[in-house]
Design a protein around this motif. Structure first.
Motif, PDB file in Angstrom:
ATOM      1  N   ILE A 139       0.849  -1.179   0.000  1.00 42.09           N
ATOM      2  CA  ILE A 139       0.000   0.000   0.000  1.00 42.09           C
ATOM      3  C   ILE A 139       0.886   1.231   0.000  1.00 42.09           C
ATOM      4  O   ILE A 139       1.703   1.416   0.881  1.00 42.09           O
ATOM      5  CB  ILE A 139      -0.915   0.032   1.232  1.00 42.09           C
ATOM      6  CG1 ILE A 139      -1.766  -1.234   1.291  1.00 42.09           C
ATOM      7  CG2 ILE A 139      -1.816   1.251   1.203  1.00 42.09           C
ATOM      8  CD1 ILE A 139      -2.553  -1.351   2.560  1.00 42.09           C
ATOM      9  N   GLY A 140       0.702   2.062  -0.962  1.00 43.46           N
ATOM     10  CA  GLY A 140       1.497   3.276  -1.025  1.00 43.46           C
ATOM     11  C   GLY A 140       0.741   4.368  -1.741  1.00 43.46           C
ATOM     12  O   GLY A 140      -0.406   4.180  -2.163  1.00 43.46           O
ATOM     13  N   LYS A 141       1.357   5.495  -1.904  1.00 39.82           N
ATOM     14  CA  LYS A 141       0.695   6.621  -2.532  1.00 39.82           C
ATOM     15  C   LYS A 141       0.315   6.318  -3.978  1.00 39.82           C
ATOM     16  O   LYS A 141      -0.607   6.918  -4.524  1.00 39.82           O
ATOM     17  CB  LYS A 141       1.596   7.848  -2.464  1.00 39.82           C
ATOM     18  CG  LYS A 141       1.823   8.358  -1.044  1.00 39.82           C
ATOM     19  CD  LYS A 141       2.711   9.583  -1.036  1.00 39.82           C
ATOM     20  CE  LYS A 141       2.917  10.094   0.383  1.00 39.82           C
ATOM     21  NZ  LYS A 141       3.814  11.276   0.412  1.00 39.82           N
ATOM     22  N   GLY A 142       1.033   5.392  -4.614  1.00 37.39           N
ATOM     23  CA  GLY A 142       0.737   5.072  -6.006  1.00 37.39           C
ATOM     24  C   GLY A 142      -0.361   4.056  -6.189  1.00 37.39           C
ATOM     25  O   GLY A 142      -0.762   3.784  -7.318  1.00 37.39           O
ATOM     26  N   ALA A 143      -0.900   3.490  -5.102  1.00 31.01           N
ATOM     27  CA  ALA A 143      -1.907   2.442  -5.214  1.00 31.01           C
ATOM     28  C   ALA A 143      -3.305   3.019  -5.252  1.00 31.01           C
ATOM     29  O   ALA A 143      -4.206   2.617  -4.525  1.00 31.01           O
ATOM     30  CB  ALA A 143      -1.775   1.464  -4.050  1.00 31.01           C
ATOM     31  N   ILE A 144      -3.501   3.994  -6.125  1.00 26.86           N
ATOM     32  CA  ILE A 144      -4.808   4.581  -6.383  1.00 26.86           C
ATOM     33  C   ILE A 144      -4.970   4.706  -7.898  1.00 26.86           C
ATOM     34  O   ILE A 144      -3.982   4.753  -8.632  1.00 26.86           O
ATOM     35  CB  ILE A 144      -4.979   5.952  -5.710  1.00 26.86           C
ATOM     36  CG1 ILE A 144      -3.944   6.947  -6.229  1.00 26.86           C
ATOM     37  CG2 ILE A 144      -4.907   5.823  -4.187  1.00 26.86           C
ATOM     38  CD1 ILE A 144      -4.158   8.357  -5.738  1.00 26.86           C
ATOM     39  N   VAL A 145      -6.204   4.754  -8.357  1.00 26.06           N
ATOM     40  CA  VAL A 145      -6.480   4.918  -9.789  1.00 26.06           C
ATOM     41  C   VAL A 145      -7.579   5.954  -9.926  1.00 26.06           C
ATOM     42  O   VAL A 145      -8.765   5.667  -9.695  1.00 26.06           O
ATOM     43  CB  VAL A 145      -6.922   3.596 -10.451  1.00 26.06           C
ATOM     44  CG1 VAL A 145      -7.033   3.780 -11.956  1.00 26.06           C
ATOM     45  CG2 VAL A 145      -5.951   2.480 -10.140  1.00 26.06           C
ATOM     46  N   LYS A 146      -7.213   7.149 -10.314  1.00 23.09           N
ATOM     47  CA  LYS A 146      -8.202   8.212 -10.473  1.00 23.09           C
ATOM     48  C   LYS A 146      -9.098   7.944 -11.680  1.00 23.09           C
ATOM     49  O   LYS A 146      -8.686   7.268 -12.619  1.00 23.09           O
ATOM     50  CB  LYS A 146      -7.488   9.559 -10.621  1.00 23.09           C
ATOM     51  CG  LYS A 146      -6.731   9.994  -9.382  1.00 23.09           C
ATOM     52  CD  LYS A 146      -6.065  11.341  -9.587  1.00 23.09           C
ATOM     53  CE  LYS A 146      -5.310  11.774  -8.331  1.00 23.09           C
ATOM     54  NZ  LYS A 146      -4.647  13.091  -8.511  1.00 23.09           N
ATOM     55  N   PRO A 147     -10.323   8.457 -11.653  1.00 27.35           N
ATOM     56  CA  PRO A 147     -11.228   8.271 -12.795  1.00 27.35           C
ATOM     57  C   PRO A 147     -10.604   8.727 -14.108  1.00 27.35           C
ATOM     58  O   PRO A 147      -9.957   9.780 -14.170  1.00 27.35           O
ATOM     59  CB  PRO A 147     -12.453   9.132 -12.424  1.00 27.35           C
ATOM     60  CG  PRO A 147     -12.443   9.134 -10.924  1.00 27.35           C
ATOM     61  CD  PRO A 147     -10.984   9.161 -10.546  1.00 27.35           C
ATOM     62  N   GLY A 148     -10.791   7.914 -15.134  1.00 29.03           N
ATOM     63  CA  GLY A 148     -10.235   8.211 -16.452  1.00 29.03           C
ATOM     64  C   GLY A 148     -11.012   7.495 -17.536  1.00 29.03           C
ATOM     65  O   GLY A 148     -12.194   7.178 -17.380  1.00 29.03           O
ATOM     66  N   GLY A 149     -10.304   7.194 -18.641  1.00 33.50           N
ATOM     67  CA  GLY A 149     -10.952   6.600 -19.804  1.00 33.50           C
ATOM     68  C   GLY A 149     -10.948   5.077 -19.810  1.00 33.50           C
ATOM     69  O   GLY A 149     -10.309   4.434 -18.979  1.00 33.50           O
ATOM     70  N   LEU A 150     -11.633   4.526 -20.797  1.00 29.33           N
ATOM     71  CA  LEU A 150     -11.724   3.073 -20.954  1.00 29.33           C
ATOM     72  C   LEU A 150     -10.431   2.465 -21.465  1.00 29.33           C
ATOM     73  O   LEU A 150     -10.141   1.302 -21.180  1.00 29.33           O
ATOM     74  CB  LEU A 150     -12.843   2.731 -21.936  1.00 29.33           C
ATOM     75  CG  LEU A 150     -14.275   2.698 -21.422  1.00 29.33           C
ATOM     76  CD1 LEU A 150     -15.248   2.697 -22.575  1.00 29.33           C
ATOM     77  CD2 LEU A 150     -14.496   1.460 -20.545  1.00 29.33           C
ATOM     78  N   TYR A 151      -9.641   3.236 -22.211  1.00 33.40           N
ATOM     79  CA  TYR A 151      -8.500   2.651 -22.915  1.00 33.40           C
ATOM     80  C   TYR A 151      -7.171   3.342 -22.626  1.00 33.40           C
ATOM     81  O   TYR A 151      -6.149   2.975 -23.186  1.00 33.40           O
ATOM     82  CB  TYR A 151      -8.758   2.688 -24.428  1.00 33.40           C
ATOM     83  CG  TYR A 151     -10.079   2.101 -24.809  1.00 33.40           C
ATOM     84  CD1 TYR A 151     -10.382   0.765 -24.566  1.00 33.40           C
ATOM     85  CD2 TYR A 151     -11.059   2.904 -25.403  1.00 33.40           C
ATOM     86  CE1 TYR A 151     -11.616   0.242 -24.901  1.00 33.40           C
ATOM     87  CE2 TYR A 151     -12.303   2.368 -25.751  1.00 33.40           C
ATOM     88  CZ  TYR A 151     -12.569   1.039 -25.490  1.00 33.40           C
ATOM     89  OH  TYR A 151     -13.788   0.511 -25.811  1.00 33.40           O
ATOM     90  N   GLU A 152      -7.156   4.329 -21.772  1.00 31.27           N
ATOM     91  CA  GLU A 152      -5.912   5.072 -21.550  1.00 31.27           C
ATOM     92  C   GLU A 152      -5.064   4.414 -20.477  1.00 31.27           C
ATOM     93  O   GLU A 152      -5.539   3.629 -19.666  1.00 31.27           O
ATOM     94  CB  GLU A 152      -6.234   6.502 -21.138  1.00 31.27           C
ATOM     95  CG  GLU A 152      -6.953   6.621 -19.798  1.00 31.27           C
ATOM     96  CD  GLU A 152      -7.243   8.057 -19.409  1.00 31.27           C
ATOM     97  OE1 GLU A 152      -7.489   8.303 -18.227  1.00 31.27           O
ATOM     98  OE2 GLU A 152      -7.238   8.909 -20.311  1.00 31.27           O
TER      99      GLU A 152
END
Length: 293
Positions: A280-293
């Protein structure tokens, strides 16, 4: 036609008829056994396989760990969970809903409910409160090469899932980690809450979509050996998807909509947090974005 020729023709017809009878007989027997022993469908490659859990909220161990002890309120929450299940069963793209169940009483209640599309339900018995390891063991054993959606028991699928390209997910090794939405439900309006997609992003995810093309080894499965609903579980899941399963996680929650049905304000009385470590770290997030990016 001579007698001998007529006998040969009749014998050939008998063999063909016997082969057809045997073929359909085996097909019928397989269908009966699959239904009897709750074997998930294997040929519907494009359909969605939803995996979640199903408890009986008024009975142990679920009623022991809730903030509410009033049985009437616990039954209201039970009805809410079952409304959510029905919405997933009704989704036109859902092939099957696989339910992890750890109470005989819950399994009995499930069998007695008159759900529409009940034929989509497949029950898998587990021995304790579900951990993510239970979900991934199930996928590893039964749902390889299938379009899998792992989600919480109070989340149902909404719009946009027809846009998912399964071939793209496989070739690009993509997984989706979705943030939920809220809308008007039977008992309240769930819209506009903090942490929901389109409102504010705080690192929350509760639906995970992927296709498993190769079996996971025990060292990867061991990473999932933690309870659901603990603080930081979302971040740990994303870290494992990215670093251990080698999938690129995306969060197209603005396109793939899932809805939270939790008006009856009952929660786990204790919600521990996974200690911060390499998973678990600061990089273990995924902000809302596109289907293919």
């Amino acid at each position: 036609m001579g007698i001998l020729k007529r006998r040969k023709v009749c014998f050939k017809l008998f063999l063909v008829s016997g082969a057809i009878f045997t073929l359909y007989g085996f097909a019928w027997l397989k269908a009966v056994l699959n239904n009897r022993y709750n074997v998930p469908p294997q040929k519907e490659e494009s359909g969605i396989h939803v995996i979640t859990n199903y408890p009986l909220m008024t009975e142990k161990p679920w009623n022991e760990s809730q903030t509410e002890t009033n049985r009437s309120r616990l039954w209201q929450r039970q009805e809410e969970i079952e409304e959510t299940l029905q919405k997933n069963l009704n989704h036109p793209l859902v092939t099957a809903v696989h339910l992890l169940v750890n109470q005989p009483s819950a399994e009995q209640r499930l069998s007695e409910q008159n759900f529409h599309n009940k034929h989509k339900i497949f029950v898998h018995r587990i021995n304790a409160l579900p951990k993510y390891r239970d979900f991934f063991d199930y996928v590893n054993d039964r749902l390889q090469n299938q379009f899998v959606v792992i989600t919480n028991m109070d989340i149902y699928l909404g719009e946009g899932f027809e846009m998912i390209n399964k071939t793209f997910l496989v070739k690009s090794n993509i997984s989706y980690a979705l943030t939920r939405h809220g809308r008007q439900e039977k008992r309240c309006n769930m819209g506009g809450k903090r942490g929901y997609c389109g409102v504010s992003y705080v690192g929350s995810h509760d639906t995970y979509i992927f296709v498993l093309t190769q079996p996971l080894d025990d060292s990867v499965l061991a990473e999932f050996n933690y309870n659901m609903h603990v603080m930081g579980s979302d971040n740990r899941m994303i870290w494992i998807l990215k670093n251990r399963m080698k999938k690129k996680p995306l969060n197209p929650c603005q396109y793939l909509k899932t809805y939270h049905n939790h008006c009856v304000d009952i929660h786990g009385s204790v919600r521990p947090q996974i200690s911060y470590n390499r998973n678990i770290g600061k990089g273990a997030i995924v902000k809302p974005g596109g289907l293919y990016e």
